[in-house]
Write an enzyme that holds these catalytic residues in place. Structure first.
Site, PDB file in Angstrom:
ATOM      1  N   HIS A 171      41.606  36.138  41.444  1.00  9.61           N
ATOM      2  CA  HIS A 171      41.971  38.291  41.802  1.00  9.61           C
ATOM      3  C   HIS A 171      41.938  38.064  42.790  1.00  9.61           C
ATOM      4  O   HIS A 171      42.594  37.154  44.018  1.00  9.61           O
ATOM      5  CB  HIS A 171      39.666  38.391  41.653  1.00  9.61           C
ATOM      6  CG  HIS A 171      39.465  38.507  40.902  1.00  9.61           C
ATOM      7  ND1 HIS A 171      38.480  37.804  40.290  1.00  9.61           N
ATOM      8  CD2 HIS A 171      40.212  38.911  39.590  1.00  9.61           C
ATOM      9  CE1 HIS A 171      37.890  37.946  38.856  1.00  9.61           C
ATOM     10  NE2 HIS A 171      38.610  38.976  38.144  1.00  9.61           N
TER      11      HIS A 171
ATOM     12  N   CYS B 270      33.192  39.827  46.574  1.00 14.37           N
ATOM     13  CA  CYS B 270      33.058  39.638  45.757  1.00 14.37           C
ATOM     14  C   CYS B 270      31.684  40.021  44.425  1.00 14.37           C
ATOM     15  O   CYS B 270      31.420  40.313  44.175  1.00 14.37           O
ATOM     16  CB  CYS B 270      33.049  37.867  45.425  1.00 14.37           C
ATOM     17  SG  CYS B 270      34.995  37.919  44.648  1.00 14.37           S
TER      18      CYS B 270
END
Length: 283
Positions: free
Chosen positions: A181, A275
């Site tokens: 990501h 996250c």
């Protein structure tokens, strides 16, 4: 469009304004099963010590609460092994909470938990973005929305997001194929400073980002330990992994206060502080 004028409103204009409300999930059933990122490949035989992961997560939550952050804990589900990474299942852009379109089948049911919680708490959500798009690829800074173009977030979804946000500039950021990501390699920590792992980016993206921000670069080792994946909680305070001492020196030299928290067990599955948090409100 979502517009909620109540205590249940969402509001996140940046990644670094004062964090007031956040969604997390305990790593109660965390384990590496299907290998879905590069970090997991490294730790698949060792796997996750859930007792340690729970202890580290509890301490992380305590640190947030000690800084007057309201922490909402989603119920952990036995069959959802990646549920601790709440950032991926949704993202808040200004007054709008989006439900992600998850790329990996093993993670798709996680969005139902968030959707159910939002419904029970009268929080409107937006969803139905085409193909796949995940919150770890969304980095917001005022009128700019940086979006990683990765295996998890498609160009089609990015175009649709821009269509839905006509007043904002959605900036696609193509990344190297092994990068999970955008927030694994890029994070904005104040209005003029970003943490960055340069090898992950195209030359064009590097020029655009460097023209906008003072860049604090991380090394390959720091990227492996999720160095860019710090969590800003406001007032130039960032929560970061104690092991990343060189990076912390750089942050302090640039006027940031580093709050060290050990999340090393959870990081084995490919995510760190950012996250593990889905911000709903920053002021």
């Amino acid at each position: 469009m979502v517009g909620i004028a109540s205590e249940n409103s969402v509001q996140c204009d940046t990644e670094y304004s004062t964090l007031k409300k956040v969604v997390v999930a305990k790593p109660s059933y965390m384990k590496i099963t299907d290998i879905i990122n590069e970090t997991q490949k490294h730790y698949q035989n060792q796997n996750i010590n859930v007792t340690t992961a729970l202890q580290q997560h509890k301490h992380f939550v305590q640190v947030l609460e000690n800084h007057q952050v309201e922490v909402i804990q989603l119920p952990s589900q036995p069959d959802l092994h990646e549920q601790v990474f709440t950032r991926d299942i949704g993202f808040t852009i200004h007054h709008r909470l989006f439900i992600s379109s998850m790329s990996e089948k093993v993670r798709q049911e996680e969005t139902n938990v968030l959707r159910n919680w939002a419904g029970e708490n009268d929080i409107e959500v937006e969803e139905g973005l085409p193909s796949s798009i995940e919150g770890g690829d969304i980095v917001v800074d005022g009128a700019s929305v940086w979006v990683g173009e990765t295996k998890r977030t498609s160009a089609k979804a990015i175009r649709e997001l821009q269509f839905r946000l006509p007043d904002l500039q959605v900036i696609p950021v193509p990344l190297r194929g092994d990068i999970l990501h955008l927030d694994c390699v890029f994070n904005i920590i104040d209005e003029s400073t970003a943490i960055l792992y340069p090898p992950a980016f195209t030359n064009k993206s590097l020029k655009v980002i460097s023209a906008r921000y003072h860049v604090i670069e991380v090394t390959e080792r720091e990227q492996f330990t999720m160095g860019p994946n710090v969590l800003s909680i406001g007032d130039r305070k960032v929560i970061s992994l104690p092991q990343n001492e060189r990076l912390h020196t750089q942050l302090k030299e640039n006027g940031f206060e580093v709050i060290p928290v050990d999340l090393s067990e959870i990081i084995k599955s490919g995510g760190s502080f950012r996250c593990c948090t889905l911000p709903l409100k920053r002021i």
